[in-house]
Design a protein around this motif. Sequence first.
Motif, PDB file in Angstrom:
ATOM      1  N   ALA A  31       0.839  -1.179   0.000  1.00  0.00           N
ATOM      2  CA  ALA A  31       0.000   0.000   0.000  1.00  0.00           C
ATOM      3  C   ALA A  31       0.881   1.239   0.000  1.00  0.00           C
ATOM      4  O   ALA A  31       1.868   1.314   0.725  1.00  0.00           O
ATOM      5  CB  ALA A  31      -0.912   0.010   1.219  1.00  0.00           C
ATOM      6  N   LEU A  32       0.482   2.188  -0.826  1.00  0.00           N
ATOM      7  CA  LEU A  32       1.248   3.431  -0.923  1.00  0.00           C
ATOM      8  C   LEU A  32       0.582   4.471  -0.047  1.00  0.00           C
ATOM      9  O   LEU A  32      -0.618   4.713  -0.167  1.00  0.00           O
ATOM     10  CB  LEU A  32       1.268   3.881  -2.383  1.00  0.00           C
ATOM     11  CG  LEU A  32       2.014   5.164  -2.712  1.00  0.00           C
ATOM     12  CD1 LEU A  32       3.481   5.015  -2.393  1.00  0.00           C
ATOM     13  CD2 LEU A  32       1.830   5.510  -4.176  1.00  0.00           C
ATOM     14  N   GLU A  33       1.345   5.076   0.812  1.00  0.00           N
ATOM     15  CA  GLU A  33       0.797   6.126   1.655  1.00  0.00           C
ATOM     16  C   GLU A  33       0.437   7.320   0.784  1.00  0.00           C
ATOM     17  O   GLU A  33       1.190   7.695  -0.118  1.00  0.00           O
ATOM     18  CB  GLU A  33       1.839   6.564   2.690  1.00  0.00           C
ATOM     19  CG  GLU A  33       2.198   5.492   3.711  1.00  0.00           C
ATOM     20  CD  GLU A  33       1.287   5.553   4.925  1.00  0.00           C
ATOM     21  OE1 GLU A  33       1.185   4.533   5.623  1.00  0.00           O
ATOM     22  OE2 GLU A  33       0.687   6.603   5.166  1.00  0.00           O
ATOM     23  N   LEU A  34      -0.692   7.927   1.105  1.00  0.00           N
ATOM     24  CA  LEU A  34      -1.089   9.123   0.357  1.00  0.00           C
ATOM     25  C   LEU A  34      -0.067  10.245   0.539  1.00  0.00           C
ATOM     26  O   LEU A  34       0.150  11.046  -0.371  1.00  0.00           O
ATOM     27  CB  LEU A  34      -2.477   9.601   0.821  1.00  0.00           C
ATOM     28  CG  LEU A  34      -3.644   8.706   0.417  1.00  0.00           C
ATOM     29  CD1 LEU A  34      -4.958   9.215   1.003  1.00  0.00           C
ATOM     30  CD2 LEU A  34      -3.764   8.604  -1.090  1.00  0.00           C
ATOM     31  N   TRP A 183      -1.640  14.719   5.290  1.00  0.00           N
ATOM     32  CA  TRP A 183      -1.690  13.255   5.464  1.00  0.00           C
ATOM     33  C   TRP A 183      -0.712  12.796   6.528  1.00  0.00           C
ATOM     34  O   TRP A 183      -1.020  11.904   7.329  1.00  0.00           O
ATOM     35  CB  TRP A 183      -1.372  12.531   4.152  1.00  0.00           C
ATOM     36  CG  TRP A 183      -2.324  12.762   3.005  1.00  0.00           C
ATOM     37  CD1 TRP A 183      -1.984  13.034   1.718  1.00  0.00           C
ATOM     38  CD2 TRP A 183      -3.757  12.738   3.019  1.00  0.00           C
ATOM     39  NE1 TRP A 183      -3.096  13.177   0.932  1.00  0.00           N
ATOM     40  CE2 TRP A 183      -4.208  12.997   1.717  1.00  0.00           C
ATOM     41  CE3 TRP A 183      -4.716  12.508   4.018  1.00  0.00           C
ATOM     42  CZ2 TRP A 183      -5.554  13.041   1.372  1.00  0.00           C
ATOM     43  CZ3 TRP A 183      -6.064  12.555   3.671  1.00  0.00           C
ATOM     44  CH2 TRP A 183      -6.473  12.825   2.351  1.00  0.00           C
ATOM     45  N   ARG A 186      -2.062  13.146   9.755  1.00  0.00           N
ATOM     46  CA  ARG A 186      -3.318  12.402   9.876  1.00  0.00           C
ATOM     47  C   ARG A 186      -4.525  13.339   9.972  1.00  0.00           C
ATOM     48  O   ARG A 186      -5.474  13.080  10.702  1.00  0.00           O
ATOM     49  CB  ARG A 186      -3.289  11.440  11.076  1.00  0.00           C
ATOM     50  CG  ARG A 186      -2.317  10.255  10.952  1.00  0.00           C
ATOM     51  CD  ARG A 186      -2.667   9.417   9.742  1.00  0.00           C
ATOM     52  NE  ARG A 186      -2.016   8.121   9.716  1.00  0.00           N
ATOM     53  CZ  ARG A 186      -1.098   7.777   8.825  1.00  0.00           C
ATOM     54  NH1 ARG A 186      -0.678   8.645   7.900  1.00  0.00           N
ATOM     55  NH2 ARG A 186      -0.581   6.565   8.822  1.00  0.00           N
ATOM     56  N   LEU A 188      -7.428  14.326   8.155  1.00  0.00           N
ATOM     57  CA  LEU A 188      -8.199  13.873   6.997  1.00  0.00           C
ATOM     58  C   LEU A 188      -8.907  15.034   6.299  1.00  0.00           C
ATOM     59  O   LEU A 188      -8.874  15.163   5.073  1.00  0.00           O
ATOM     60  CB  LEU A 188      -9.221  12.821   7.449  1.00  0.00           C
ATOM     61  CG  LEU A 188     -10.007  12.134   6.342  1.00  0.00           C
ATOM     62  CD1 LEU A 188      -9.112  11.322   5.432  1.00  0.00           C
ATOM     63  CD2 LEU A 188     -11.068  11.208   6.958  1.00  0.00           C
ATOM     64  N   ARG A 250     -13.878   8.751  -3.969  1.00  0.00           N
ATOM     65  CA  ARG A 250     -13.775   7.744  -2.932  1.00  0.00           C
ATOM     66  C   ARG A 250     -14.072   8.347  -1.558  1.00  0.00           C
ATOM     67  O   ARG A 250     -14.746   7.745  -0.738  1.00  0.00           O
ATOM     68  CB  ARG A 250     -12.372   7.135  -2.931  1.00  0.00           C
ATOM     69  CG  ARG A 250     -12.153   6.110  -1.809  1.00  0.00           C
ATOM     70  CD  ARG A 250     -11.459   6.737  -0.628  1.00  0.00           C
ATOM     71  NE  ARG A 250     -11.520   5.907   0.538  1.00  0.00           N
ATOM     72  CZ  ARG A 250     -12.485   5.957   1.440  1.00  0.00           C
ATOM     73  NH1 ARG A 250     -13.493   6.781   1.282  1.00  0.00           N
ATOM     74  NH2 ARG A 250     -12.443   5.188   2.505  1.00  0.00           N
ATOM     75  N   PHE A 251     -13.541   9.559  -1.326  1.00  0.00           N
ATOM     76  CA  PHE A 251     -13.780  10.173  -0.019  1.00  0.00           C
ATOM     77  C   PHE A 251     -15.205  10.686   0.087  1.00  0.00           C
ATOM     78  O   PHE A 251     -15.741  10.793   1.189  1.00  0.00           O
ATOM     79  CB  PHE A 251     -12.783  11.313   0.232  1.00  0.00           C
ATOM     80  CG  PHE A 251     -11.423  10.825   0.623  1.00  0.00           C
ATOM     81  CD1 PHE A 251     -10.316  11.092  -0.162  1.00  0.00           C
ATOM     82  CD2 PHE A 251     -11.231  10.084   1.781  1.00  0.00           C
ATOM     83  CE1 PHE A 251      -9.057  10.634   0.194  1.00  0.00           C
ATOM     84  CE2 PHE A 251      -9.974   9.623   2.142  1.00  0.00           C
ATOM     85  CZ  PHE A 251      -8.892   9.899   1.347  1.00  0.00           C
TER      86      PHE A 251
ATOM     87  N   ARG B 159      -6.278   3.462   9.271  1.00  0.00           N
ATOM     88  CA  ARG B 159      -4.983   3.504   8.575  1.00  0.00           C
ATOM     89  C   ARG B 159      -5.193   3.469   7.065  1.00  0.00           C
ATOM     90  O   ARG B 159      -4.502   4.139   6.303  1.00  0.00           O
ATOM     91  CB  ARG B 159      -4.131   2.329   9.012  1.00  0.00           C
ATOM     92  CG  ARG B 159      -2.762   2.350   8.366  1.00  0.00           C
ATOM     93  CD  ARG B 159      -1.767   1.410   9.035  1.00  0.00           C
ATOM     94  NE  ARG B 159      -0.449   1.674   8.535  1.00  0.00           N
ATOM     95  CZ  ARG B 159       0.068   1.147   7.424  1.00  0.00           C
ATOM     96  NH1 ARG B 159      -0.654   0.322   6.715  1.00  0.00           N
ATOM     97  NH2 ARG B 159       1.287   1.437   7.031  1.00  0.00           N
ATOM     98  N   LEU B 161      -7.464   4.706   5.401  1.00  0.00           N
ATOM     99  CA  LEU B 161      -7.914   5.993   4.865  1.00  0.00           C
ATOM    100  C   LEU B 161      -6.741   6.800   4.330  1.00  0.00           C
ATOM    101  O   LEU B 161      -6.906   7.631   3.465  1.00  0.00           O
ATOM    102  CB  LEU B 161      -8.585   6.818   5.970  1.00  0.00           C
ATOM    103  CG  LEU B 161     -10.059   6.557   6.223  1.00  0.00           C
ATOM    104  CD1 LEU B 161     -10.520   7.402   7.387  1.00  0.00           C
ATOM    105  CD2 LEU B 161     -10.903   6.849   5.001  1.00  0.00           C
ATOM    106  N   PHE B 162      -5.565   6.572   4.867  1.00  0.00           N
ATOM    107  CA  PHE B 162      -4.410   7.375   4.488  1.00  0.00           C
ATOM    108  C   PHE B 162      -3.482   6.650   3.519  1.00  0.00           C
ATOM    109  O   PHE B 162      -2.339   7.062   3.319  1.00  0.00           O
ATOM    110  CB  PHE B 162      -3.636   7.810   5.746  1.00  0.00           C
ATOM    111  CG  PHE B 162      -4.459   8.660   6.665  1.00  0.00           C
ATOM    112  CD1 PHE B 162      -5.095   8.116   7.762  1.00  0.00           C
ATOM    113  CD2 PHE B 162      -4.641  10.008   6.393  1.00  0.00           C
ATOM    114  CE1 PHE B 162      -5.888   8.902   8.585  1.00  0.00           C
ATOM    115  CE2 PHE B 162      -5.418  10.805   7.221  1.00  0.00           C
ATOM    116  CZ  PHE B 162      -6.050  10.246   8.317  1.00  0.00           C
ATOM    117  N   THR B 163      -3.973   5.573   2.968  1.00  0.00           N
ATOM    118  CA  THR B 163      -3.195   4.877   1.948  1.00  0.00           C
ATOM    119  C   THR B 163      -3.983   4.879   0.650  1.00  0.00           C
ATOM    120  O   THR B 163      -5.219   4.983   0.645  1.00  0.00           O
ATOM    121  CB  THR B 163      -2.879   3.429   2.344  1.00  0.00           C
ATOM    122  OG1 THR B 163      -4.101   2.754   2.640  1.00  0.00           O
ATOM    123  CG2 THR B 163      -1.971   3.376   3.550  1.00  0.00           C
TER     124      THR B 163
END
Lengths: 286, 573
Positions: A31-34, A183, A186, A188, A250-251, B159, B161-163
Amino acid sequence: MSEPEARGRMPTTRMDQTDHRKAKDSHGQGALELADLARFRQVAYRLFSTMLLYPDEERLKTVSAVAGELGDQGDFLVTFPFFIQWSKLLDTLQRLTDMKPARVQEEYVDVFLFNPDYSPNLPYESAYLGSGAAATGWTAVGLEREYAAAGLSISPALKEPPDHAAVELEFMAFLCDQEACAWQGRRLVDGIKSLKHQAAFLERHLSRWFPTFARGVAGRESSQVYAVVTGTAQSFIIHDRDLLEALLKRFGSGADPQPADSVSKTPTQGRGRCHRTEKTPPQKRA
Amino acid sequence: MPPYREDATAEEGLKTLVLLCTALEKLGNGLDLHEIRRWLEEEIPAVEVWAVPELCGQPGEIAEAVATSGALRLVLGLCSRDYPQIELHAHARRVGIDPFGAEVVNLGAYCAQVHPRPWATDKAKLLLQAAVARALAFPGSQPDSVKPVLSWNQTVSRRALFTLPPLHYEPVPFIRPEACAVEEGCRVCAMTCPREALVASEGGRMVLDKTHCTGCGACVSVCPQKAINLPGVSPQQIDAQLAALLNTASIPLHPRAILFVCARSAPALERLARNGLSYPAGWLPVEVPCIGMVTPPWLLHCLSMGAAATGVLPCLREDCRFGKREVQEGRVGYCREFLGMLGESLDAVRLLDPNDEGGVARALDSLPERATHSGADRPGNVALFGSRPPAQALLRLAEKFAPSLDRSLVHPYSPVGRVQVEQGCTACEACVTACPTGALAMRRDEEGRALTFDTGLCIACEACVPVCPEKVLRVEKVTDLSRLAQGKLTVYRESEIRCEACGAPVAAGAMLGRIAELLGTGDAGIFSFVTRYCVSCRGSLISGRRPIPDRDGGQTHAMEVAVPPPTTREWNC
C-alpha cells in the motif's frame, strides 16, 4: 514562493531520500501512503516547473542530479500509465549534462520564445484560453488572486507573469506539499480540502491549456528535450486530474470512515486471492 | 531505470514476442507448443515465441523475456482469463511496453480444453496469429484514453484511509480532434453513448466524461469518421484480427466462424470448457468490451469475408442498453432477414444466451458447410472500417448469393437508410451540413441545384431529419440493394435564380418562393430588388457605382432607383 524556488533551484529539503525510501517501502508492503504519493507529485510538478524556465547552467545541473536520484527510486511508479514516459524523461534529463548548455538554451528559445520561421509555443495560459489583451489581463489577475488566497506571491526575481507554465506548475507543487503535510499529520479533513483545491486548479487552469501547448511542442521537429518534458508533463497532468477525481469520489462525503458502497470492477488477481478484510461481530455466549 | 522503447511502425518490422504458458501442453487435451512455435515463427516475420513455465501465475517472467528479446509488442497465451492483470500491466510497463497493447489469448478455454489436440493446436495458431496482428496494429494509448479506478470493496480501517486504495486502469475512448467532425455538426457518438459520456464542448471538441464512460466501445463502431480509438479495440486492430482469422489459408481449419463475445459473457465459454462440452474448432472467438460494438455490418462483413457463420454471445442483461435481448434479437433478426432475402441460410447468424449452457452448446454444435474463399474469388483484405462499411458488406453478399439486386428489406435495425425528399424542399442545404458522412450533398450545375443522396454512405442516423426547416425529409430504415449499387442519385432538383446584372447565383427558386410566401410579399418593393440581384451587385447598385439595368433592357441611375423606403408593414413581416 521562496526566492530560491522562484529561481528554479530544486529544493532538496522538500523531498529527500527519506521520503523516496518511505514511498518505496510502503509500496513493497502493498500500500502506498497518500503522503508519499503527494510528495512524489510535489517533486514531479517542481521538476516540470524548473524545466520550463530558462535553462541556465546551474539549473541544468540541478535537474540532471535530481533526475538521477529519482531514477533509482520510485518503483511504485510502474503502476501508473505515464511510467514509460517518465522513464524517458529521467533518461533525457540525466543526459543533459552531456549536452552543451548552449544547445539546450537554443532549443528553449527556439521552441518557446522566438523562431524566424514559425510561431513559438508560448508557455502562457492566456495564449491558449481567451483572446486579446483583456483576456490576458484577466487571466493574470485571476491567478494572482488564487496565489494570494493561498498565501503566496510571485517573486520579482522570476520576471514572468502569473500564467506562465512554470508558475502554475510550481503552485501545484506547493499544494501537493500542503496535502502531504496533512496526510502526515493524519488530518483527513485538511487532506481532502487540499485534494479539492488541487483538482479545482487543474480543472480551471492547467488541464485546459497545457495539453494543447504540449501537442504544439511535440509537433516541432527541432524539439528534442522539450518535447519530452512537455509530453510527460501533459500525461502527468491528465493522469493527476483523473486520479484526484477518483480519490475525491472515494472520499465522497469527507471524513466518514464508513465502507464505500460502490463496487468497482476489480480485475482478477489470479488464483482467487481475496482482498476482503471483514470483521465478524463477536458472538454472544448463551 | 529500465529502458523505454521507442515507438516504431509495423512497416519497420516491429518485433513481437509471444509467450506461451507451458502448462498448456498438459491442460485438457493439450496443445503442441513446439508446433505452434514453429508455425508462428515461419509464418509471421519478426515474431519470437517462448514457452515459459508457470506464466499464468508469475507475470514477472515477462519483464526478463521482453528485455532479453528486445521485443516491442507482446502477446501472451495463457491457460485462463484468471491472471494477475495489475501485475501484468506493471511488468509490461517496466520493460517499456504499453500494457493496453499487450494481447492476452485464453488458449485454455478456447482451445486446449474443448477440442482434440490437433484441432486445438491449429486453432491456437490462428488465435495467436490474430493476436499478433492486433498487437502490431495497436495505435498506442493516449493520456486521455485511460482512467484510474480505485477498488474500494473492503471495510476501511483508519490507517487505510491514508493509503492509496488498490488502483487499476481501464481504457476509455480517445477522440482524435483532427478527424472528428463535431464542428460540422456530427453528434453520432454522443447520440449512441448509453451513458451520455460524450458532450460537444463550446470549444468545438467532442469531450468525454471519463467518470461516466464504461469503455463499451459503441462509439468506436458508429463514428463515421473513424475518429475514435479505444486502446485494445481500435478499428485498425479489429480489422487486422478479422483478416488474420479469416484469410489465413495455411491453417487447415474449415469451415470457420466468428463468435463475438461480450467481456461479461466470456465466462460462459469457460464454463462450457470446464464441463467438458465441445464444439467445432472453427468457431473463433473475438472478445469485445461490450456487444454494443458489434452492429449488423460486423456480422455480415464476416460472412462476406468467407466465414461460414457468425454468432454473438451478449450479456442479455436488461440494464445494458445494447446487450438486452430486444436489441440483440433485433440486430440478429435483421441479419437473418437479409440473408433470407438473398436466399441464404438463416442459420449463418446465431444469437447465444450465456445463461443457457445447453443452448450455447447447441448453437455452436454445427457449422454450415459454406464454400470458403480460395484463389480468385477471395475478397482480399477488405476492411470492416473502410469508407463504406455497411454498404460494402451488404453488396458483396448480395452479389455473391442473389440472382439480382432488385431487392429491399425494411427493418428497424437496417444499418443503411433511404432518404425521401417531399415537395416543399427549398434546397437550403441544412441537411447537407448535418449529414456526418456526406451521404447528402448539393451539386450546382447549369440547370440549377441538385440534392444528391448516396445510399452507400448513409448510416441511417437521421441527423438530417430534425434540421430540415420545411420538415420534408424522411429517412426510411430500408436496405435497398439496387440503390446501394447505384451509388449517388439526385433526389431533388431546383432551379437557380441568377442575378440580372452579372448572372451570379442568388438563391434557389423554391427558397425565394418560400420566403415570399412567408413574408406575404409579391413582386413589389424591396423583396423584388433583393431577389433580382446578387449580394455584390446590390451593394454596388445601391451605392450608385453603377446604374441598375431595367428588366426591359434600359438603365436607371441609382438616384432614380425605384426602391421605396421600407414601410412599417414590410419590416414587421
